[in-house]
Design a protein around this motif. Structure first.
Motif, PDB file in Angstrom:
ATOM      1  N   ASP A 168     -31.705  -4.778 -43.969  1.00 50.42           N
ATOM      2  CA  ASP A 168     -30.830  -4.963 -45.125  1.00 50.42           C
ATOM      3  C   ASP A 168     -31.638  -5.291 -46.381  1.00 50.42           C
ATOM      4  O   ASP A 168     -31.324  -4.812 -47.477  1.00 50.42           O
ATOM      5  N   LEU A 169     -32.688  -6.109 -46.243  1.00 49.41           N
ATOM      6  CA  LEU A 169     -33.531  -6.415 -47.396  1.00 49.41           C
ATOM      7  C   LEU A 169     -34.250  -5.157 -47.892  1.00 49.41           C
ATOM      8  O   LEU A 169     -34.365  -4.938 -49.097  1.00 49.41           O
ATOM      9  N   LYS A 170     -34.720  -4.327 -46.954  1.00 52.14           N
ATOM     10  CA  LYS A 170     -35.374  -3.078 -47.344  1.00 52.14           C
ATOM     11  C   LYS A 170     -34.404  -2.153 -48.077  1.00 52.14           C
ATOM     12  O   LYS A 170     -34.794  -1.392 -48.948  1.00 52.14           O
ATOM     13  N   ALA A 171     -33.117  -2.237 -47.702  1.00 54.06           N
ATOM     14  CA  ALA A 171     -32.094  -1.396 -48.325  1.00 54.06           C
ATOM     15  C   ALA A 171     -31.670  -1.935 -49.696  1.00 54.06           C
ATOM     16  O   ALA A 171     -30.825  -1.349 -50.360  1.00 54.06           O
ATOM     17  N   GLY A 172     -32.243  -3.080 -50.103  1.00 51.74           N
ATOM     18  CA  GLY A 172     -31.956  -3.599 -51.435  1.00 51.74           C
ATOM     19  C   GLY A 172     -30.956  -4.725 -51.479  1.00 51.74           C
ATOM     20  O   GLY A 172     -30.640  -5.216 -52.561  1.00 51.74           O
TER      21      GLY A 172
ATOM     22  N   LYS B 116     -29.121 -17.591 -33.007  1.00 55.17           N
ATOM     23  CA  LYS B 116     -30.323 -16.771 -33.093  1.00 55.17           C
ATOM     24  C   LYS B 116     -30.136 -15.732 -34.183  1.00 55.17           C
ATOM     25  O   LYS B 116     -29.069 -15.148 -34.308  1.00 55.17           O
ATOM     26  N   TYR B 117     -31.174 -15.518 -34.957  1.00 53.18           N
ATOM     27  CA  TYR B 117     -31.097 -14.550 -36.045  1.00 53.18           C
ATOM     28  C   TYR B 117     -31.480 -13.166 -35.548  1.00 53.18           C
ATOM     29  O   TYR B 117     -32.386 -13.015 -34.745  1.00 53.18           O
ATOM     30  N   ASP B 118     -30.798 -12.156 -36.084  1.00 54.31           N
ATOM     31  CA  ASP B 118     -31.187 -10.777 -35.835  1.00 54.31           C
ATOM     32  C   ASP B 118     -32.167 -10.402 -36.943  1.00 54.31           C
ATOM     33  O   ASP B 118     -31.788  -9.892 -37.998  1.00 54.31           O
ATOM     34  N   LYS B 119     -33.429 -10.694 -36.715  1.00 57.78           N
ATOM     35  CA  LYS B 119     -34.448 -10.515 -37.742  1.00 57.78           C
ATOM     36  C   LYS B 119     -34.581  -9.061 -38.178  1.00 57.78           C
ATOM     37  O   LYS B 119     -34.806  -8.780 -39.355  1.00 57.78           O
ATOM     38  N   GLN B 120     -34.432  -8.142 -37.247  1.00 57.58           N
ATOM     39  CA  GLN B 120     -34.554  -6.726 -37.605  1.00 57.58           C
ATOM     40  C   GLN B 120     -33.439  -6.307 -38.554  1.00 57.58           C
ATOM     41  O   GLN B 120     -33.664  -5.568 -39.506  1.00 57.58           O
TER      42      GLN B 120
END
Length: 158
Positions: A137-141, A128-132
């Motif tokens: 992490d994507l928002k952090a660049g 299962k992925y931890d989508k949050q």
């Protein structure tokens, strides 16, 4: 005229070469019709939203009634079985029904799970992925292969 046709007409008039007054008057007239259609769609959405809420309440009410009926069935069966057992009667036959007390198939009951040998255990892994965490992490660049942030649009009605 429907909203799709009004939108097409507006675009058609917008692309025409007319004198400025005629062009503006025609676009304004079409805009007024579009506003009326949008207003009517808003009322329809509002009515359907109220219907959905009513359906949700009715679903809950019916589910509660179903549970009450299921519990009554269970209670009545238990009541009849208890009294048949007290009378030592395995069968009761009436004009409409036949009631029989019989053995059920054996079912497993674990009395102490600590004592069960390891050979009877299975390991189930669920990936299962931890989508949050990925989103954060994507928002952090950070760059994460196979994942990206996507911004969409939706209609909000107030």
């Amino acid at each position: 005229m429907n909203l799709y046709d009004l939108t097409s007409n507006w675009q058609h008039v917008y692309d025409m070469d007319l004198d400025e007054d005629t062009w503006l008057d025609t676009l304004d007239a079409i805009d007024e019709e579009i506003d009326i259609k949008a207003n009517n769609i808003g009322f329809l959405i509002q009515n359907l939203t109220a219907d959905v809420e009513g359906y949700k309440k009715e679903e809950k009410r019916l589910a509660d009634k179903r549970r009450v009926a299921e519990n009554k069935i269970k209670s009545l069966k238990s009541y009849l079985q208890d009294n048949m057992e007290r009378l030592d009667r395995k069968k009761v036959k009436t004009d409409l029904f036949s009631f029989n007390i019989q053995r059920n198939a054996p079912s497993l009951q674990l009395t102490d799970e600590q004592l069960i040998p390891q050979k009877y255990y299975t390991v189930e892994t669920v990936r299962k992925y931890d989508k949050q965490a990925i989103k954060d992490d994507l928002k952090a660049g950070q760059v994460i292969n196979g994942a990206e942030l996507k911004t969409s649009q939706s209609l909000r009605i107030r």
